[in-house]
Design a protein around this motif. Structure first.
Motif, short mmCIF file in Angstrom:
data_model
loop_
_atom_site.label_atom_id
_atom_site.label_comp_id
_atom_site.label_asym_id
_atom_site.label_seq_id
_atom_site.Cartn_x
_atom_site.Cartn_y
_atom_site.Cartn_z
N GLN A 446 0.71 -1.35 -0.05
CA GLN A 446 0.09 0.06 -0.06
C GLN A 446 0.75 1.12 -0.13
OE1 GLN A 446 -2.43 -0.21 3.54
NE2 GLN A 446 -0.76 -0.27 4.71
N THR A 568 -4.73 6.30 0.89
CA THR A 568 -3.89 5.27 0.75
C THR A 568 -4.22 4.59 -0.61
OG1 THR A 568 -3.91 4.91 2.90
CG2 THR A 568 -3.18 3.10 1.79
N ILE A 570 -3.99 0.99 -2.48
CA ILE A 570 -3.87 -0.17 -2.28
C ILE A 570 -3.67 -0.58 -3.68
CG2 ILE A 570 -4.96 -2.15 -1.43
CD1 ILE A 570 -6.58 -0.70 0.53
#
Length: 701
Positions: A446, A568, A570
């Protein structure tokens, strides 16, 4: 047998009625200033002491009263008087007996030193005459009018504290410095002086003599004291209760008026002094004096409220008797007969007092050890443990030894032995281990998106959960300082280019050719650095994935702070893992390949089967995941320092993979709890390791 003669100076005073309705009397020893409460049979025996024969006294009491006494009852009274030195020494060996008893009381020089190190008194003044002169003034504070005024002041002051709680709590924080500690010390001295005067004046109002006031040292800690033993002359239990509670009431009165003064006075020295007095009085009263487990005011208040002299001694005797009955079933009669509920309360009070004192004395022992240098600290630590912990245990063990013949014959004794042996076996035999901790479920790959510094959002091309291709612009941030800096560098670069291009036009410019070229290279490097820095404010996806954890309140034109997390990314098809941080005790029981289970705090989703894949060998200096901190609902004890979470104990990262992860689908990271099937361990081994670790650490190895 001939009875010994009673001492001539003894006083026999009327006492209150006992709980069973019988009258009592108080026997006063003026030489040692000791008071003894005696019951009706003892009083009747003393009245007929001149008969000089136990059987004759018993017969006379039985004939003249409804009591039925025997010679053994009279002998018991004789033994009581002799034990407490209330009879005259007789015989040629009387001086030798008195000297032996004195030597027994004083003990060896080392015993005397240890005893007086733990507790001794220093009388400073004989205040009785002074108290008598000032009693008319002090009586003003005992009036009902003053009590009502204090109650109004208390309510008024507390109402201001509630309304201005932030200011009050801020004042408390501001006093945690050297000046504040000195102020608290001075306030504590003043409060304790008035506390003792409260006892003294109250006792004087009821006609008692106050022979001494001074300082007592409890493990070298000074505390004020007032000799109010004369209150045992009082037959009214409520009067004794008022004397016992006068100190606490005095401190509460000080706290009430000081709280009102803090609320009314403007900022300055008077307001600060009132705040210190108010907080000192409240804390000292509630935390120290009100405790009934030590011989402070709370104990004497409880003793007088229950009308039960020597409450500690009598409850301890009941608890020791009950302990022997639980362990051995001896069938002994209790030391005293109480109502069933009252007996249970006394036994519970005794065990609570023992537990409280054990914790307190261990704390004092540790404080002594760390406060003094090590050699003296170890010695004083041992003194505390031996005197307050081992001696009471040894005293009870001596009783068991004396009753061993009876103990070994009881079936319950054998049951107790088996229970103790079973407990030892359970503590020493290894048990299958289990370690529980908070953990974080997250993707293995991530990419967090942060704001490198304070900036304004210029573009948000993707929302929560959007798919992002490799190289796409995730968001764009505007930094005015960076834009101005780049414009200035661009202008400087243009100027350097012009100067370098014009260097061959004349003799003077040709001399500066190398300098201009060097300046041009410097300007280009600085501009390249600014452009590289600007790229940080326009992050592009390093790989294809899904954008998560985007704040839904983010809008174009909004300013964000430095290091603020904005989202974030991913990675697509990234494996997921679970990670946690364990302290040194727990991590020693965890091995690669151990099985574990994970379940989310939200209780949603299935329980995940895990396998430990790695255990860090080096401790983490900071906790990188704040979700696992205790203050945020996790299990790691940590403190905030310079915007970093510093663990209180050494912690080690443990990573776990998810079994059957191919059949599971996760949307976002989640916090939960794991249960690790750790190695087998005996429960006692942890405490043994901790003890060895402390010993090695403190010994310098």
């Amino acid at each position: 047998m001939a009875l010994p003669r009673l001492r001539d100076e003894l006083d026999l005073l009327p006492g209150p009625s006992l709980a069973d309705g019988q009258p009592s009397w108080t026997l006063h020893d003026p030489v040692r200033h000791q008071f003894y409460r005696i019951d009706w049979p003892t009083f009747e025996v003393l009245q007929r002491w001149d008969l000089n024969d136990p059987q004759a006294i018993a017969d006379a009491v039985s004939q003249a009263t409804t009591l039925a006494l025997s010679a053994e009852d009279v002998v018991a009274v004789v033994e009581f008087l002799g034990l407490h030195q209330l009879v005259q020494p007789e015989g040629a060996d009387a001086p030798a007996k008195m000297a032996a008893r004195l030597a027994q009381m004083q003990g060896s020089p080392m015993n005397w030193l240890l005893h007086h190190y733990l507790f001794f008194r220093v009388p400073l003044v004989r205040p009785d005459a002074w108290l008598g002169r000032w009693l008319p003034v002090a009586n003003l504070f005992f009036t009902r009018s003053f009590a009502w005024m204090t109650a109004v002041a208390l309510l008024w002051g507390l109402s201001h504290v509630v309304r201005r709680w932030e200011s009050f709590s801020a004042s408390l924080v501001d006093t945690f410095n050297l000046d504040g500690l000195l102020a608290y010390g001075a306030a504590l001295f003043l409060v304790k002086l008035l506390h003792e005067l409260g006892h003294a004046f109250t006792a004087k109002r009821f006609g008692c003599r106050v022979p001494a006031m001074g300082i007592a040292f409890l493990v070298m800690w000074p505390v004020a004291y007032t000799d109010t033993n004369e209150t045992w002359r009082l037959t009214d239990r409520m009067q004794r209760l008022k004397v016992a509670s006068a100190g606490i009431l005095t401190e509460l009165v000080i706290a009430a008026w000081a709280t009102l003064a803090w609320a009314l006075f403007p900022e300055g020295g008077v307001k600060s002094a009132a705040f210190v007095l108010a907080t000192t009085s409240w804390v000292a009263t509630l935390a120290i004096n009100a405790s009934p487990f030590m011989r402070f005011d709370g104990y004497f208040i409880l003793m007088d409220a229950l009308d039960m002299p020597n409450l500690h001694g009598r409850s301890f005797a009941m608890a020791r008797w009950k302990l022997r009955e639980w362990l051995f079933g001896l069938g002994d009669a209790p030391p005293e007969y109480f109502k069933p509920l009252q007996a249970k309360a006394l036994i519970a009070f005794a065990f609570s007092t023992w537990l409280y004192r054990l914790v307190l004395f261990l704390g004092i022992a540790l404080l002594v050890y760390f406060y003094f240098f090590k050699v003296l600290g170890i010695f004083l630590f041992l003194v505390e443990i031996v005197w307050f912990v081992w001696f009471p245990i040894r005293s009870e063990l001596k009783v068991w030894k004396a009753r061993w013949a009876d103990i070994r014959q009881q079936p319950k004794s054998r049951q107790s032995v088996w229970v103790v042996l079973l407990a030892l076996v359970l503590m020493l035999v290894p048990w299958p281990g289990r370690v529980t901790a908070s953990a974080l479920l997250r993707p293995a790959e991530q990419w967090p998106v942060f704001a490198p510094s304070g900036a304004r959002i210029e573009a948000l091309p993707f929302k929560e959960g959007a798919s992002v291709a490799e190289g796409d612009l995730v968001m764009s941030l505007y930094v005015p300082d960076l834009v101005v800096k780049r414009a200035a560098l661009q202008a400087r670069l243009d100027q350097q280019r012009w100067q370098a291009a014009a260097s061959g036009l004349d003799e003077e410019s040709r001399k500066r050719l190398l300098v201009n070229q060097q300046s041009l290279q410097t300007a280009r490097a600085e501009l390249a650095g600014v452009d590289a820095e600007a790229l940080q404010f326009a992050p592009r996806a390093p790989y294809a994935g899904t954008l998560k954890d985007v704040n839904p309140d983010l809008q174009l034109g909004q300013w964000v702070s430095r290091k603020e997390k904005l989202g974030t990314l991913i990675k697509a098809n990234s494996p997921w893992l679970v990670e946690t941080w364990l302290d040194e005790d727990a991590v020693q029981r965890v091995r690669v390949g151990d099985a574990a289970y994970f379940y989310k705090d939200s209780a949603s989703g299935a329980m995940l089967r895990l396998t430990v894949t790695s255990v860090d060998q080096d401790a983490s200096r900071v906790l990188p995941k704040p979700e696992l901190a205790a203050q945020w609902g996790g299990h790691v004890l940590s403190r905030d320092k310079n915007n970093q979470l510093i663990p209180e104990r050494a912690i080690y990262r443990v990573s776990l993979k998810i079994e059957d992860a191919d059949r599971l689908h996760f949307e976002q990271s989640a916090r939960g709890h794991i249960t690790l099937h750790a190695s087998w361990e005996a429960p006692a081994s942890r405490y043994f390791r901790q003890a060895v670790s402390v010993l090695m650490q403190e010994s310098g190895f």
